[in-house]
Design a protein around this motif. Sequence first.
Motif, PDB file in Angstrom:
ATOM      1  N   TYR A 115      52.020 -54.856 131.925  1.00 58.39           N
ATOM      2  CA  TYR A 115      51.250 -54.193 130.872  1.00 58.39           C
ATOM      3  C   TYR A 115      52.189 -53.296 130.055  1.00 58.39           C
ATOM      4  O   TYR A 115      53.040 -52.600 130.602  1.00 58.39           O
ATOM      5  N   ASP A 116      51.999 -53.289 128.740  1.00 58.44           N
ATOM      6  CA  ASP A 116      52.886 -52.531 127.858  1.00 58.44           C
ATOM      7  C   ASP A 116      52.519 -51.061 127.753  1.00 58.44           C
ATOM      8  O   ASP A 116      53.383 -50.204 127.566  1.00 58.44           O
ATOM      9  N   VAL A 117      51.223 -50.775 127.828  1.00 65.82           N
ATOM     10  CA  VAL A 117      50.779 -49.413 127.562  1.00 65.82           C
ATOM     11  C   VAL A 117      49.526 -49.109 128.384  1.00 65.82           C
ATOM     12  O   VAL A 117      48.698 -49.990 128.623  1.00 65.82           O
ATOM     13  N   ILE A 118      49.416 -47.871 128.830  1.00 66.15           N
ATOM     14  CA  ILE A 118      48.252 -47.389 129.567  1.00 66.15           C
ATOM     15  C   ILE A 118      47.382 -46.605 128.587  1.00 66.15           C
ATOM     16  O   ILE A 118      47.862 -45.667 127.941  1.00 66.15           O
ATOM     17  N   VAL A 119      46.124 -46.976 128.477  1.00 65.03           N
ATOM     18  CA  VAL A 119      45.238 -46.381 127.479  1.00 65.03           C
ATOM     19  C   VAL A 119      44.215 -45.501 128.177  1.00 65.03           C
ATOM     20  O   VAL A 119      43.501 -45.953 129.088  1.00 65.03           O
ATOM     21  N   THR A 120      44.139 -44.256 127.754  1.00 61.82           N
ATOM     22  CA  THR A 120      43.181 -43.315 128.339  1.00 61.82           C
ATOM     23  C   THR A 120      42.130 -42.932 127.300  1.00 61.82           C
ATOM     24  O   THR A 120      42.314 -43.146 126.101  1.00 61.82           O
ATOM     25  N   ALA A 121      41.040 -42.328 127.770  1.00 60.45           N
ATOM     26  CA  ALA A 121      39.907 -41.994 126.896  1.00 60.45           C
ATOM     27  C   ALA A 121      39.852 -40.505 126.569  1.00 60.45           C
ATOM     28  O   ALA A 121      38.774 -39.978 126.302  1.00 60.45           O
ATOM     29  N   HIS A 122      40.988 -39.824 126.576  1.00 60.73           N
ATOM     30  CA  HIS A 122      40.978 -38.403 126.224  1.00 60.73           C
ATOM     31  C   HIS A 122      40.450 -38.216 124.804  1.00 60.73           C
ATOM     32  O   HIS A 122      40.835 -38.942 123.879  1.00 60.73           O
ATOM     33  N   ASN A 123      39.577 -37.215 124.629  1.00 59.10           N
ATOM     34  CA  ASN A 123      39.025 -36.972 123.305  1.00 59.10           C
ATOM     35  C   ASN A 123      39.494 -35.623 122.749  1.00 59.10           C
ATOM     36  O   ASN A 123      40.321 -34.945 123.356  1.00 59.10           O
ATOM     37  N   ARG A 124      38.968 -35.250 121.598  1.00 54.99           N
ATOM     38  CA  ARG A 124      39.403 -34.036 120.911  1.00 54.99           C
ATOM     39  C   ARG A 124      39.086 -32.779 121.719  1.00 54.99           C
ATOM     40  O   ARG A 124      39.852 -31.811 121.705  1.00 54.99           O
ATOM     41  N   ASP A 125      37.980 -32.778 122.449  1.00 55.46           N
ATOM     42  CA  ASP A 125      37.654 -31.629 123.292  1.00 55.46           C
ATOM     43  C   ASP A 125      38.643 -31.497 124.449  1.00 55.46           C
ATOM     44  O   ASP A 125      39.022 -30.384 124.834  1.00 55.46           O
ATOM     45  N   ASP A 126      39.047 -32.639 124.999  1.00 56.39           N
ATOM     46  CA  ASP A 126      40.073 -32.616 126.047  1.00 56.39           C
ATOM     47  C   ASP A 126      41.378 -32.047 125.494  1.00 56.39           C
ATOM     48  O   ASP A 126      42.100 -31.326 126.193  1.00 56.39           O
ATOM     49  N   GLN A 127      41.663 -32.384 124.241  1.00 61.62           N
ATOM     50  CA  GLN A 127      42.879 -31.879 123.600  1.00 61.62           C
ATOM     51  C   GLN A 127      42.838 -30.357 123.501  1.00 61.62           C
ATOM     52  O   GLN A 127      43.816 -29.670 123.829  1.00 61.62           O
ATOM     53  N   ALA A 128      41.698 -29.814 123.052  1.00 61.40           N
ATOM     54  CA  ALA A 128      41.563 -28.355 122.938  1.00 61.40           C
ATOM     55  C   ALA A 128      41.725 -27.694 124.304  1.00 61.40           C
ATOM     56  O   ALA A 128      42.411 -26.674 124.445  1.00 61.40           O
ATOM     57  N   GLU A 129      41.109 -28.280 125.304  1.00 64.19           N
ATOM     58  CA  GLU A 129      41.200 -27.747 126.666  1.00 64.19           C
ATOM     59  C   GLU A 129      42.647 -27.759 127.153  1.00 64.19           C
ATOM     60  O   GLU A 129      43.133 -26.782 127.745  1.00 64.19           O
ATOM     61  N   THR A 130      43.358 -28.852 126.880  1.00 59.41           N
ATOM     62  CA  THR A 130      44.748 -28.980 127.315  1.00 59.41           C
ATOM     63  C   THR A 130      45.639 -27.954 126.633  1.00 59.41           C
ATOM     64  O   THR A 130      46.506 -27.333 127.262  1.00 59.41           O
ATOM     65  N   ASN A 137      32.365 -31.972 137.327  1.00 60.52           N
ATOM     66  CA  ASN A 137      32.772 -31.388 136.047  1.00 60.52           C
ATOM     67  C   ASN A 137      31.957 -30.155 135.692  1.00 60.52           C
ATOM     68  O   ASN A 137      32.317 -29.404 134.786  1.00 60.52           O
ATOM     69  N   ALA A 138      30.849 -29.957 136.384  1.00 60.60           N
ATOM     70  CA  ALA A 138      29.994 -28.799 136.107  1.00 60.60           C
ATOM     71  C   ALA A 138      30.344 -27.603 136.988  1.00 60.60           C
ATOM     72  O   ALA A 138      29.702 -26.558 136.901  1.00 60.60           O
ATOM     73  N   SER A 139      31.370 -27.758 137.818  1.00 60.14           N
ATOM     74  CA  SER A 139      31.769 -26.670 138.717  1.00 60.14           C
ATOM     75  C   SER A 139      32.958 -25.921 138.127  1.00 60.14           C
ATOM     76  O   SER A 139      33.948 -26.531 137.718  1.00 60.14           O
ATOM     77  N   SER A 140      32.858 -24.592 138.082  1.00 58.38           N
ATOM     78  CA  SER A 140      33.941 -23.782 137.535  1.00 58.38           C
ATOM     79  C   SER A 140      35.010 -23.455 138.566  1.00 58.38           C
ATOM     80  O   SER A 140      35.859 -22.595 138.349  1.00 58.38           O
ATOM     81  N   VAL A 141      34.970 -24.152 139.709  1.00 53.66           N
ATOM     82  CA  VAL A 141      36.000 -23.945 140.742  1.00 53.66           C
ATOM     83  C   VAL A 141      37.366 -24.357 140.205  1.00 53.66           C
ATOM     84  O   VAL A 141      38.378 -23.701 140.470  1.00 53.66           O
ATOM     85  N   TYR A 142      37.404 -25.457 139.445  1.00 53.51           N
ATOM     86  CA  TYR A 142      38.669 -25.965 138.920  1.00 53.51           C
ATOM     87  C   TYR A 142      39.026 -25.249 137.618  1.00 53.51           C
ATOM     88  O   TYR A 142      38.151 -24.937 136.798  1.00 53.51           O
ATOM     89  N   ALA A 143      40.321 -25.007 137.414  1.00 49.77           N
ATOM     90  CA  ALA A 143      40.783 -24.232 136.261  1.00 49.77           C
ATOM     91  C   ALA A 143      40.359 -24.866 134.944  1.00 49.77           C
ATOM     92  O   ALA A 143      39.875 -24.182 134.035  1.00 49.77           O
ATOM     93  N   ARG A 144      40.526 -26.173 134.835  1.00 46.57           N
ATOM     94  CA  ARG A 144      40.179 -26.829 133.571  1.00 46.57           C
ATOM     95  C   ARG A 144      38.672 -26.798 133.319  1.00 46.57           C
ATOM     96  O   ARG A 144      38.227 -26.695 132.173  1.00 46.57           O
ATOM     97  N   ASN A 145      37.894 -26.908 134.380  1.00 48.86           N
ATOM     98  CA  ASN A 145      36.440 -26.795 134.215  1.00 48.86           C
ATOM     99  C   ASN A 145      36.064 -25.408 133.730  1.00 48.86           C
ATOM    100  O   ASN A 145      35.165 -25.242 132.892  1.00 48.86           O
ATOM    101  N   LYS A 146      36.724 -24.389 134.259  1.00 45.00           N
ATOM    102  CA  LYS A 146      36.436 -23.018 133.835  1.00 45.00           C
ATOM    103  C   LYS A 146      36.731 -22.858 132.339  1.00 45.00           C
ATOM    104  O   LYS A 146      35.971 -22.222 131.603  1.00 45.00           O
TER     105      LYS A 146
END
Length: 487
Positions: free
Chosen positions: A128-143, A196-205
């Motif tokens: 396979y040439d490339v791995i494609v993920t479904a990250h969206n604009r909200d994920d970008q802001a979070e990152t 994803n609804a748990s604020s235990v994880y840093a990114r969820n918070k």
Amino acid sequence: MARSDPACLRLERRVADHVAGSAVLGPSERVLLMLSGGADSMALLALLPAVDRRLGLGLRPAALHVDYGMRGADSDRDREIVVRACAAAGLSLHVLRLGRRLTGGDFQARAREVRYRRARELAAEHGYDVIVTAHNRDDQAETIIYRLAKYASPRGLVGMRPRDADLARPLLCLGGTEIRAYCRALAIEYGDDVTNASSVYARNKLRLEVLPLLTELNPRLAQTLSAASLQAAAEGDVLAAAAAQARARVTPAPTLDEADGTFAVVDVAALAAEPPALRALVLHEILRAAMGGDALVERRLVEALLGLAKRRDHTGRASLGRGLEAVRSGGLLRIQTPGPPHRCAPVSVAGAALTAAAGEGVALMFCGRPVRVRTVFGPAFDREAACTGQAFVGLDAAPGNVALRHPRRGERFAPLGLNRETTVARYLAGARAPAPARARATVVEIDGRVAWVGHTAPDGAAVGRVAQGFRVAHSSTQTLHVSQEGT
């Protein structure tokens, strides 16, 4: 609502424009879709064929689903959703079930690491040439917010690139809300991950608590950060080119064999000649390459390297994590994997045994080498022999005990000619002893005092320095001579 609905068509056109404008995917690429079973990834599965048709790319897709087995029935549900959707789309699907469950803290980060590692292994195996993920604009802001907060580096503003080597992210132009609206419009089945609804994880918070507060200040926060990310990425490319040119100027060894544990060697003087901001950029890039190319380098690590480069004693080391260390040795700064600590037992001989042996001396084995220790009456010094690393130590009386050993942390002596005490470690650094050889330096200890230190010079020659109080003088009643057998 049918796929021909104007809202769906507009969304598909936006994704196609994003893919074409950012060169997210190329013609005829074999793509591996990462499908979790959530709304984003299932929308990706539906959107990719529409984008392919609009752009005429001729993509050849397959899919991967990683089942961590952590959520019981929900894990089974998500896997079944992916299996049904891929079967309907006629896609080849790889399902990876982890052999053992991930436990402990930072689960999300470790799960992400496992996911990408296995995807790359699969891509290499199947071509396979490339791995494609479904990250969206909200994920970008979070990152972006996460990286700025955690790593304190302006590079965090770059976030995720639409295409980054073997990773492609065609949905970065869309928000999470409109992706879910697209799924509802086309009756696309997906599952919700309750973790994803748990604020235990840093990114969820960040997603659940921090970003909503920031959105109150700017309702278009995700769009603003996304635009800033694109600009930062473009500017980052310019800086990366400048850093690459500077790196060529400060690294004297253009090619290094990583098998010997050295990843980079930096000329400290050449680094000091670069502008301060460029110094930091160069060291950042060197660290990033040594850590694997896609690592996020914390600012404190760059500061540690800058601190080593500025040290006036030309010595020092710093742990960098990920099995790496930085070592300052004279005018060079090395990024390397630390070797196993050198250990060997000290050896000693009593002064009475030396007296009894007279001029023949006593043969010892130290650090795997045969050594002869002897005492002679009066002052005796052979300059030519001393230049080959043999020790000549002046004594006022017969020694009680003579020991040969390696340096100890923090021990001090007064090298002849320095007129003051220093640590053995600082002396070795100032003498430009190669860093790997310093732990193997030889210390001649007489009755608990450091009398002589021998080491390897940068050119590989054996050299040594007697302590000020042990120099051979006209008043010396005895001379201790230590030599390696065969020299």
